[in-house]
Design a protein around this motif. Structure first.
Motif, mmCIF file in Angstrom:
data_model
loop_
_atom_site.group_PDB
_atom_site.id
_atom_site.type_symbol
_atom_site.label_atom_id
_atom_site.label_comp_id
_atom_site.label_asym_id
_atom_site.label_seq_id
_atom_site.Cartn_x
_atom_site.Cartn_y
_atom_site.Cartn_z
ATOM 1 N N VAL A 123 -28.128 71.875 -1.435
ATOM 2 C CA VAL A 123 -28.869 73.015 -0.881
ATOM 3 C C VAL A 123 -30.340 72.954 -1.303
ATOM 4 O O VAL A 123 -31.240 73.181 -0.487
ATOM 5 C CB VAL A 123 -28.242 74.344 -1.337
ATOM 6 C CG1 VAL A 123 -29.101 75.526 -0.888
ATOM 7 C CG2 VAL A 123 -26.829 74.485 -0.770
ATOM 8 N N PHE A 124 -30.600 72.638 -2.567
ATOM 9 C CA PHE A 124 -31.985 72.522 -3.026
ATOM 10 C C PHE A 124 -32.718 71.397 -2.287
ATOM 11 O O PHE A 124 -33.910 71.521 -1.981
ATOM 12 C CB PHE A 124 -32.022 72.272 -4.537
ATOM 13 C CG PHE A 124 -32.115 73.521 -5.361
ATOM 14 C CD1 PHE A 124 -31.305 74.622 -5.080
ATOM 15 C CD2 PHE A 124 -32.996 73.619 -6.426
ATOM 16 C CE1 PHE A 124 -31.383 75.779 -5.825
ATOM 17 C CE2 PHE A 124 -33.085 74.779 -7.181
ATOM 18 C CZ PHE A 124 -32.283 75.861 -6.886
ATOM 19 N N GLY A 125 -32.009 70.293 -2.019
ATOM 20 C CA GLY A 125 -32.620 69.227 -1.235
ATOM 21 C C GLY A 125 -33.012 69.703 0.151
ATOM 22 O O GLY A 125 -34.099 69.380 0.662
ATOM 23 N N GLN A 126 -32.142 70.504 0.768
ATOM 24 C CA GLN A 126 -32.454 71.052 2.091
ATOM 25 C C GLN A 126 -33.597 72.059 2.028
ATOM 26 O O GLN A 126 -34.398 72.160 2.962
ATOM 27 C CB GLN A 126 -31.203 71.699 2.685
ATOM 28 C CG GLN A 126 -30.144 70.700 3.143
ATOM 29 C CD GLN A 126 -30.591 69.894 4.352
ATOM 30 O OE1 GLN A 126 -31.240 70.412 5.256
ATOM 31 N NE2 GLN A 126 -30.261 68.601 4.359
ATOM 32 N N LEU A 127 -33.696 72.800 0.926
ATOM 33 C CA LEU A 127 -34.840 73.697 0.752
ATOM 34 C C LEU A 127 -36.138 72.899 0.656
ATOM 35 O O LEU A 127 -37.171 73.309 1.195
ATOM 36 C CB LEU A 127 -34.657 74.542 -0.512
ATOM 37 C CG LEU A 127 -33.625 75.669 -0.445
ATOM 38 C CD1 LEU A 127 -33.423 76.283 -1.831
ATOM 39 C CD2 LEU A 127 -34.053 76.748 0.548
ATOM 40 N N GLY A 128 -36.075 71.755 -0.033
ATOM 41 C CA GLY A 128 -37.250 70.898 -0.109
ATOM 42 C C GLY A 128 -37.673 70.400 1.268
ATOM 43 O O GLY A 128 -38.861 70.355 1.585
ATOM 44 N N LEU A 129 -36.701 70.035 2.092
ATOM 45 C CA LEU A 129 -37.004 69.589 3.453
ATOM 46 C C LEU A 129 -37.565 70.738 4.295
ATOM 47 O O LEU A 129 -38.455 70.532 5.126
ATOM 48 C CB LEU A 129 -35.751 69.016 4.097
ATOM 49 C CG LEU A 129 -35.241 67.706 3.483
ATOM 50 C CD1 LEU A 129 -33.857 67.355 4.026
ATOM 51 C CD2 LEU A 129 -36.213 66.565 3.755
ATOM 52 N N ALA A 130 -37.058 71.953 4.067
ATOM 53 C CA ALA A 130 -37.588 73.112 4.782
ATOM 54 C C ALA A 130 -39.035 73.371 4.395
ATOM 55 O O ALA A 130 -39.894 73.638 5.249
ATOM 56 C CB ALA A 130 -36.725 74.336 4.486
ATOM 57 N N ALA A 131 -39.324 73.288 3.080
ATOM 58 C CA ALA A 131 -40.707 73.478 2.622
ATOM 59 C C ALA A 131 -41.622 72.412 3.217
ATOM 60 O O ALA A 131 -42.778 72.685 3.574
ATOM 61 C CB ALA A 131 -40.752 73.437 1.094
ATOM 62 N N LEU A 176 -37.167 77.122 -4.853
ATOM 63 C CA LEU A 176 -36.994 75.747 -5.322
ATOM 64 C C LEU A 176 -37.581 75.497 -6.704
ATOM 65 O O LEU A 176 -37.159 74.571 -7.399
ATOM 66 C CB LEU A 176 -37.623 74.787 -4.301
ATOM 67 C CG LEU A 176 -37.255 73.315 -4.375
ATOM 68 C CD1 LEU A 176 -35.747 73.124 -4.245
ATOM 69 C CD2 LEU A 176 -37.973 72.541 -3.277
ATOM 70 N N GLY A 177 -38.591 76.293 -7.091
ATOM 71 C CA GLY A 177 -39.236 76.071 -8.382
ATOM 72 C C GLY A 177 -40.264 74.957 -8.357
ATOM 73 O O GLY A 177 -40.472 74.267 -9.358
ATOM 74 N N MET A 178 -40.938 74.772 -7.230
ATOM 75 C CA MET A 178 -41.952 73.732 -7.067
ATOM 76 C C MET A 178 -43.196 74.343 -6.433
ATOM 77 O O MET A 178 -43.093 75.114 -5.481
ATOM 78 C CB MET A 178 -41.424 72.604 -6.177
ATOM 79 C CG MET A 178 -42.416 71.489 -5.915
ATOM 80 S SD MET A 178 -41.805 70.290 -4.690
ATOM 81 C CE MET A 178 -42.008 71.226 -3.154
ATOM 82 N N SER A 179 -44.368 73.994 -6.940
ATOM 83 C CA SER A 179 -45.612 74.553 -6.413
ATOM 84 C C SER A 179 -45.890 74.047 -5.002
ATOM 85 O O SER A 179 -46.043 72.839 -4.784
ATOM 86 C CB SER A 179 -46.788 74.187 -7.324
ATOM 87 O OG SER A 179 -48.021 74.457 -6.675
#
Length: 357
Positions: free
Chosen positions: A88-96, A123-126
């Protein structure tokens, strides 16, 4: 097909009728024709229904993961939840990523708002730091001096970098192919640490907003872990979740450029060739499309960064045919084969360091 390791200042490409030194053709002229064909095919329009369904599914998956975490309580079964949330976090990264490229919204404000919420809070990423870094990568992919994704911070990507390596890159570079996937397990933590460090730098335009969102993310993340789980289980959950998250991101991003030609300072390539020659597409059908979030069409994504994900497959067919007309090498392969090419490249680049011992 074979690829050179480095494109030098005298690199040549085939145009279909004759071989010319790069820079002889009018800058952008070949790309302009491809852009016209893509635009005529209607591939640059927004796809709101697609992104509503896709982001909605990711949101439901995140909510389901959190609900499962709260329901299971202090149990080793939580490691299954950790693995699921890594995806899920990987997919959030792709969404961002898609939000940053304005694939979802054409206007800056909603794109930025969505990116801040997705990247920083969830995600916890700037978002600002990553967007700045990724924009520089898109402008000069695989450029030894200008692409931050191939800077020799930890790994080396060219023989020149290997010869100049000192400290940790020199030590790791000797066996970087074998260490690549183990190192990827740390990528999620690296993104978060780099994000906090970037808050004091010029790449983050809203440090207070992003700082608050990052703190909120980790307060919820660590608060949840150590409230629901015992300390031992919490640390194991953290290792599994962050490790698999890093592996997922690496499996998505590494096949795109790693092992493709590196560009030295002074090399003259027009926009079309610079993007095509340094990028690799990954074949695999619907599963790979979903797994990689459309980044398996890396050539087309680099040529048309704001193109919505569902249009990339059609753009791929147009681009491949057009490159064939011009005689420009166009490379695509399977997912496992792409990783094999990247690992062989890393091993070959590390030879000078192994020989120097």
């Amino acid at each position: 097909m074979a690829h050179p390791t480095v494109l030098t200042e005298t690199a040549t490409v085939s145009t279909g009728t004759r071989t010319t030194r790069e820079g002889e053709r009018g800058p952008g002229s070949d790309f302009a024709e491809l852009a016209r064909r893509v635009n005529d095919a209607g591939l640059l329009g927004r796809r709101p229904l697609y992104y509503t369904v896709r982001f909605g599914a990711v949101g439901l998956a995140l909510a389901g993961g959190v609900a499962a975490f709260l329901t299971l309580g202090d149990s080793w079964a939580q490691l299954l939840v950790a693995a699921g949330l890594a995806v899920v976090f990987g997919q959030l990264g792709l969404a961002a990523h898609d939000l940053a490229h304005r694939q979802v919204f054409s206007r800056r404000r909603p794109s930025e708002a969505g990116g801040l919420l997705t990247a920083d809070l969830l995600l916890g990423m700037s978002y600002g730091w990553w967007m700045n870094k990724h924009t520089r990568h898109h402008a000069n992919p695989n450029h030894e001096a200008k692409d931050p994704d191939v800077s020799p911070d930890l790994l080396v990507w060219s023989r020149r970098q290997a010869r100049q390596a000192v400290g940790i890159p020199r030590f790791i570079g000797r066996h970087q192919a074998a260490l690549f996937f183990p190192l990827l397990t740390l990528e999620g933590l690296n993104l978060s640490l780099s994000s906090f460090k970037a808050l004091r730098g010029p790449s983050v335009k809203r440090p207070l907003v992003e700082g608050a969102l990052l703190v909120a993310h980790f307060a919820l993340y660590f608060g949840g872990l150590f409230t629901v789980l015992s300390p031992g289980k919490a640390f194991v959950f953290l290792a599994v979740h962050q490790g698999l998250f890093g592996l997922y991101l690496g499996s998505v991003f590494a096949p795109n450029h790693k092992g493709m030609p590196m560009i030295e300072e002074g090399t003259r390539l027009d926009f079309l060739r610079r993007q095509v020659l340094t990028s690799r597409n990954v074949r695999g059908g619907a599963f790979i499309d979903a797994f990689m979030g459309g980044l398996n069409y890396q050539i087309e994504h680099h040529l048309f960064p704001s193109m919505p994900t569902p249009a990339l497959a059609a753009a791929q067919r147009l681009t491949e045919r057009y490159c064939a007309e011009l005689g420009i090498p166009y490379h695509q392969t399977g997912l496992l084969a792409s990783h094999g090419e990247a690992l062989r490249h890393m091993r070959r680049i590390g030879e000078p360091l192994r020989d120097a011992r």
